[in-house]
Write a protein that holds these residues in place. Structure first.
Motif, PDB file in Angstrom:
ATOM      1  N   LYS A  51     -14.242 -58.627 -21.861  1.00 11.26           N
ATOM      2  CA  LYS A  51     -13.213 -58.689 -20.788  1.00 11.26           C
ATOM      3  C   LYS A  51     -12.536 -57.496 -20.569  1.00 11.26           C
ATOM      4  O   LYS A  51     -12.233 -56.819 -21.499  1.00 11.26           O
ATOM      5  N   LEU A  52     -12.149 -57.263 -19.433  1.00 10.43           N
ATOM      6  CA  LEU A  52     -11.684 -55.873 -19.024  1.00 10.43           C
ATOM      7  C   LEU A  52     -10.528 -55.945 -17.929  1.00 10.43           C
ATOM      8  O   LEU A  52     -10.737 -57.102 -17.138  1.00 10.43           O
ATOM      9  N   VAL A  53      -9.757 -55.135 -17.774  1.00 16.60           N
ATOM     10  CA  VAL A  53      -8.939 -55.128 -16.854  1.00 16.60           C
ATOM     11  C   VAL A  53      -9.285 -53.450 -15.943  1.00 16.60           C
ATOM     12  O   VAL A  53      -9.221 -52.614 -16.522  1.00 16.60           O
ATOM     13  N   VAL A  54      -9.545 -53.705 -14.968  1.00 11.40           N
ATOM     14  CA  VAL A  54      -9.937 -52.665 -14.147  1.00 11.40           C
ATOM     15  C   VAL A  54      -8.914 -52.220 -12.858  1.00 11.40           C
ATOM     16  O   VAL A  54      -8.713 -53.397 -12.063  1.00 11.40           O
ATOM     17  N   ASP A  55      -8.508 -51.198 -12.780  1.00 11.24           N
ATOM     18  CA  ASP A  55      -7.399 -51.129 -11.728  1.00 11.24           C
ATOM     19  C   ASP A  55      -8.325 -50.123 -10.749  1.00 11.24           C
ATOM     20  O   ASP A  55      -8.970 -49.094 -10.888  1.00 11.24           O
ATOM     21  N   THR A  56      -7.830 -50.465  -9.442  1.00  7.60           N
ATOM     22  CA  THR A  56      -8.451 -49.901  -8.450  1.00  7.60           C
ATOM     23  C   THR A  56      -7.394 -49.542  -7.158  1.00  7.60           C
ATOM     24  O   THR A  56      -6.292 -50.178  -7.193  1.00  7.60           O
ATOM     25  N   PRO A  57      -7.671 -48.744  -6.262  1.00  6.52           N
ATOM     26  CA  PRO A  57      -6.667 -48.567  -5.133  1.00  6.52           C
ATOM     27  C   PRO A  57      -6.210 -49.726  -4.572  1.00  6.52           C
ATOM     28  O   PRO A  57      -5.220 -49.806  -3.796  1.00  6.52           O
ATOM     29  N   ARG A  58      -7.210 -50.939  -4.435  1.00  4.72           N
ATOM     30  CA  ARG A  58      -6.831 -52.186  -3.929  1.00  4.72           C
ATOM     31  C   ARG A  58      -6.085 -53.301  -4.621  1.00  4.72           C
ATOM     32  O   ARG A  58      -5.932 -54.224  -4.552  1.00  4.72           O
ATOM     33  N   GLY A  59      -6.087 -52.789  -6.012  1.00  2.00           N
ATOM     34  CA  GLY A  59      -5.407 -53.690  -6.878  1.00  2.00           C
ATOM     35  C   GLY A  59      -6.217 -53.750  -8.212  1.00  2.00           C
ATOM     36  O   GLY A  59      -7.312 -53.002  -8.515  1.00  2.00           O
ATOM     37  N   THR A  60      -5.685 -54.595  -9.238  1.00  2.00           N
ATOM     38  CA  THR A  60      -6.160 -54.716 -10.361  1.00  2.00           C
ATOM     39  C   THR A  60      -7.019 -56.038 -10.517  1.00  2.00           C
ATOM     40  O   THR A  60      -6.853 -57.057 -10.059  1.00  2.00           O
ATOM     41  N   VAL A  61      -8.172 -56.000 -11.347  1.00  2.00           N
ATOM     42  CA  VAL A  61      -9.231 -56.949 -11.328  1.00  2.00           C
ATOM     43  C   VAL A  61      -9.481 -57.325 -12.679  1.00  2.00           C
ATOM     44  O   VAL A  61      -9.517 -56.107 -13.731  1.00  2.00           O
TER      45      VAL A  61
END
Length: 73
Positions: free
Chosen positions: A27-37
Motif C-alpha cells: 500500500k502506497l500514498v502517491v501525491d500528484t499535481p492532481r491530488g493524492t492517490v
C-alpha cells in the motif's frame, strides 16, 4: 530520400523505477499535481505505475513524471 517519422522521447528515472519495483504489492500514498492517490501498487512500468484503490474497484494509471512524492501506508 526517406522522410523520418518523429520518435517519442521518454525520460526514465532509473532510481525511482527500481525503487518502485521493490514495493509492488504494498500500500502506497502517491501525491500528484492532481491530488493524492492511495492504494495497492499493482504494477510498475518505466513510464507509469498502476495503483488499485483498496476501498473501491478503481484503478489509477499515474505517469512517473507526474509523481511529486511517494510514501508507504
Amino acid at each position: 530520400m526517406q522522410m523520418q517519422m518523429p520518435q517519442p522521447v521518454f525520460h526514465i528515472d532509473p532510481y525511482v523505477y527500481q525503487t518502485l519495483q521493490t514495493v509492488v504489492g504494498k500500500k502506497l500514498v502517491v501525491d500528484t499535481p492532481r491530488g493524492t492517490v492511495r492504494g495497492l501498487l499493482a504494477d510498475v512500468k518505466p513510464d507509469h505505475i498502476v495503483i488499485k484503490a483498496v476501498d473501491s474497484d478503481s484503478t489509477f494509471f499515474i505517469r512517473i513524471q507526474q509523481i511529486i512524492w511517494i510514501m508507504p501506508e
